[in-house]
Design a protein around this motif. Structure first.
Motif, PDB file in Angstrom:
ATOM      1  N   ASP A   1      69.377 105.605  69.955  1.00 12.93           N
ATOM      2  CA  ASP A   1      70.037 106.192  71.426  1.00 12.93           C
ATOM      3  C   ASP A   1      71.167 106.473  72.106  1.00 12.93           C
ATOM      4  OD1 ASP A   1      67.078 107.007  71.016  1.00 12.93           O
ATOM      5  OD2 ASP A   1      65.973 105.199  71.914  1.00 12.93           O
ATOM      6  N   ARG A   2      71.130 105.310  72.291  1.00  9.52           N
ATOM      7  CA  ARG A   2      73.078 105.628  72.709  1.00  9.52           C
ATOM      8  C   ARG A   2      74.037 106.042  72.537  1.00  9.52           C
ATOM      9  NH1 ARG A   2      72.332 102.018  77.042  1.00  9.52           N
ATOM     10  NH2 ARG A   2      70.661 100.555  77.515  1.00  9.52           N
ATOM     11  N   THR A   3      73.565 106.502  71.201  1.00 12.72           N
ATOM     12  CA  THR A   3      74.444 107.303  71.091  1.00 12.72           C
ATOM     13  C   THR A   3      74.505 108.701  71.475  1.00 12.72           C
ATOM     14  OG1 THR A   3      75.817 106.119  68.609  1.00 12.72           O
ATOM     15  CG2 THR A   3      75.760 108.288  69.012  1.00 12.72           C
ATOM     16  N   ALA A   4      72.815 109.133  71.368  1.00 11.09           N
ATOM     17  CA  ALA A   4      72.156 110.598  72.319  1.00 11.09           C
ATOM     18  C   ALA A   4      73.216 110.524  73.194  1.00 11.09           C
ATOM     19  CB  ALA A   4      70.796 110.287  71.702  1.00 11.09           C
ATOM     20  N   ALA A   5      72.826 109.285  74.278  1.00 11.00           N
ATOM     21  CA  ALA A   5      73.047 109.324  75.172  1.00 11.00           C
ATOM     22  C   ALA A   5      74.638 109.819  75.916  1.00 11.00           C
ATOM     23  CB  ALA A   5      72.999 107.766  76.008  1.00 11.00           C
ATOM     24  N   ARG A   6      75.044 108.825  74.683  1.00 12.13           N
ATOM     25  CA  ARG A   6      76.569 109.147  75.027  1.00 12.13           C
ATOM     26  C   ARG A   6      77.324 110.464  74.826  1.00 12.13           C
ATOM     27  NH1 ARG A   6      80.902 104.638  71.943  1.00 12.13           N
ATOM     28  NH2 ARG A   6      82.299 106.648  73.477  1.00 12.13           N
ATOM     29  N   ALA A   7      76.639 111.363  73.881  1.00 10.62           N
ATOM     30  CA  ALA A   7      76.885 112.972  73.388  1.00 10.62           C
ATOM     31  C   ALA A   7      76.352 113.440  74.258  1.00 10.62           C
ATOM     32  CB  ALA A   7      76.119 112.689  72.010  1.00 10.62           C
ATOM     33  N   ARG A   8      74.994 113.741  75.283  1.00  9.16           N
ATOM     34  CA  ARG A   8      74.822 113.954  76.025  1.00  9.16           C
ATOM     35  C   ARG A   8      75.874 114.293  77.809  1.00  9.16           C
ATOM     36  NH1 ARG A   8      69.902 110.909  74.946  1.00  9.16           N
ATOM     37  NH2 ARG A   8      68.152 112.309  73.790  1.00  9.16           N
ATOM     38  N   ALA A   9      76.116 112.797  77.336  1.00  8.31           N
ATOM     39  CA  ALA A   9      77.236 112.536  78.881  1.00  8.31           C
ATOM     40  C   ALA A   9      78.539 113.259  78.375  1.00  8.31           C
ATOM     41  CB  ALA A   9      77.378 111.036  79.022  1.00  8.31           C
ATOM     42  N   ALA A  10      78.462 113.601  77.080  1.00  9.93           N
ATOM     43  CA  ALA A  10      80.255 114.373  76.839  1.00  9.93           C
ATOM     44  C   ALA A  10      80.342 114.966  77.182  1.00  9.93           C
ATOM     45  CB  ALA A  10      80.645 114.017  75.427  1.00  9.93           C
ATOM     46  N   GLY A  11      78.703 116.133  77.385  1.00 10.51           N
ATOM     47  CA  GLY A  11      78.543 117.685  77.451  1.00 10.51           C
ATOM     48  C   GLY A  11      77.517 118.431  76.147  1.00 10.51           C
ATOM     49  N   PHE A  12      76.895 117.242  75.468  1.00  9.62           N
ATOM     50  CA  PHE A  12      76.226 118.280  74.162  1.00  9.62           C
ATOM     51  C   PHE A  12      74.914 118.165  74.873  1.00  9.62           C
ATOM     52  CE2 PHE A  12      79.980 116.470  71.693  1.00  9.62           C
ATOM     53  CZ  PHE A  12      80.222 117.025  71.245  1.00  9.62           C
ATOM     54  N   ARG A  13      74.945 120.061  74.803  1.00  7.47           N
ATOM     55  CA  ARG A  13      73.408 120.258  75.721  1.00  7.47           C
ATOM     56  C   ARG A  13      71.961 119.989  74.805  1.00  7.47           C
ATOM     57  NH1 ARG A  13      77.451 124.033  76.939  1.00  7.47           N
ATOM     58  NH2 ARG A  13      76.531 125.103  74.883  1.00  7.47           N
ATOM     59  N   ASP A  14      72.744 119.947  73.197  1.00 12.78           N
ATOM     60  CA  ASP A  14      70.792 120.082  72.590  1.00 12.78           C
ATOM     61  C   ASP A  14      71.091 118.479  71.455  1.00 12.78           C
ATOM     62  OD1 ASP A  14      68.880 120.261  70.693  1.00 12.78           O
ATOM     63  OD2 ASP A  14      69.284 121.691  69.762  1.00 12.78           O
ATOM     64  N   VAL A  15      70.397 117.202  71.926  1.00 12.22           N
ATOM     65  CA  VAL A  15      71.100 116.199  71.390  1.00 12.22           C
ATOM     66  C   VAL A  15      69.798 115.411  70.889  1.00 12.22           C
ATOM     67  CG1 VAL A  15      71.677 113.578  71.531  1.00 12.22           C
ATOM     68  CG2 VAL A  15      73.128 115.870  72.815  1.00 12.22           C
ATOM     69  N   CYS A  16      69.542 114.695  69.611  1.00 16.18           N
ATOM     70  CA  CYS A  16      68.003 113.914  69.469  1.00 16.18           C
ATOM     71  C   CYS A  16      68.315 112.808  69.046  1.00 16.18           C
ATOM     72  CB  CYS A  16      67.443 115.193  68.154  1.00 16.18           C
ATOM     73  SG  CYS A  16      65.315 114.723  67.725  1.00 16.18           S
ATOM     74  N   SER A  17      67.766 111.873  68.822  1.00 17.55           N
ATOM     75  CA  SER A  17      67.971 110.431  68.485  1.00 17.55           C
ATOM     76  C   SER A  17      67.530 110.369  67.415  1.00 17.55           C
ATOM     77  CB  SER A  17      68.597 109.588  69.115  1.00 17.55           C
ATOM     78  OG  SER A  17      68.222 108.248  69.228  1.00 17.55           O
ATOM     79  N   ALA A  18      67.840 109.749  66.164  1.00 16.36           N
ATOM     80  CA  ALA A  18      66.733 109.020  64.760  1.00 16.36           C
ATOM     81  C   ALA A  18      66.485 108.330  65.516  1.00 16.36           C
ATOM     82  CB  ALA A  18      67.602 109.056  63.504  1.00 16.36           C
TER      83      ALA A  18
END
Length: 238
Positions: free
Chosen positions: A85-102
């Motif tokens: 979830d933390r890595t997913a949150a960082r990806a969203r904050a970086a501008g990635f629009r379609d993010v899913c957490s394992a």
């Protein structure tokens, strides 16, 4: 006239945070919210590395937020499968629009890829130097075309940070967090033998068995291993 009774609030002790930045500051904020006093002492310095060319991919698999700075805006429209979830949150904050957490580890990330993507899909796996080989092998065995690219290099600091040395010497550190085997190995190498006795009042709180192995020879008060490889579960052991 009645007496005014004041209840003293016991402040929790210090927690050594050994993660590299920006993870160290993010973890420190979470510790403060839980009432702990973070002692920030990064043992690694992470430097992004420009990716070698990659063909068009159906998704990006991210096992660490440290890989994200190497991915430019042209990747922001590509689906991202993140290890937690933390890595997913960082990806969203970086501008990635379609993010899913394992919400797990590399095994969970492989399962997520199998659930969301058809076999034969091309995948980008950006990772640190020498990392990601096992996951790449698993993905290839599952029928994916995997492009593993070096996205960052983690270099060890040359000496134990002064914040860590002072906290341990003063006896104000109650626990030390270790979220990677490399960080644990660096700590064990940099800690002077003359300071080993300071660990007798400190719990080592680690993310998994491999990390515990790197620290098991040190005289901790307790060595606590998370049952699940997530930051939230590690923090719950404090």
């Amino acid at each position: 006239m009645g007496h005014l009774c004041l209840t003293a609030v016991t402040e929790r002790g210090g927690v050594l945070v050994t993660r590299p930045e920006p993870d160290a500051s993010e973890t420190a904020d979470q510790l403060r919210q839980r009432g702990w006093r973070p002692v920030v002492a990064p043992l690694l310095i992470v430097r992004p590395i420009a990716l070698r060319p990659v063909p068009a991919c159906a998704a990006v698999l991210v096992t660490s937020g440290n890989a994200l700075p190497a991915l430019g805006p042209n990747w922001h429209g590509v689906p991202v499968l993140a290890v937690g979830d933390r890595t997913a949150a960082r990806a969203r904050a970086a501008g990635f629009r379609d993010v899913c957490s394992a919400d797990g580890d590399a095994t969970a990330l492989l399962a997520l890829a199998q659930a969301r993507l058809p076999p034969g899909s091309a995948l980008l796996l950006p990772a640190g130097v020498g990392q990601g080989r096992a996951l790449a092998s698993g993905l290839t065995a599952a029928g994916f075309r995997v492009y593993r690219r070096t996205a960052y290099r983690a270099a060890a600091v040359q000496a134990l940070p002064e914040t860590a040395r002072q906290g341990l010497d003063a006896g104000t550190v109650d626990a030390a967090l270790f979220l990677s085997a490399l960080t644990a190995q660096v700590f064990a190498r940099l800690l002077p033998r003359t300071m080993h006795a300071t660990l007798a009042s400190v719990d080592a709180v680690v993310i998994g068995p491999q990390v515990a192995t790197a620290l098991a020879h040190l005289p901790w008060r307790r060595l606590r291993v998370s049952a699940k490889p997530t930051l939230e579960r590690v923090l719950s052991l404090l």
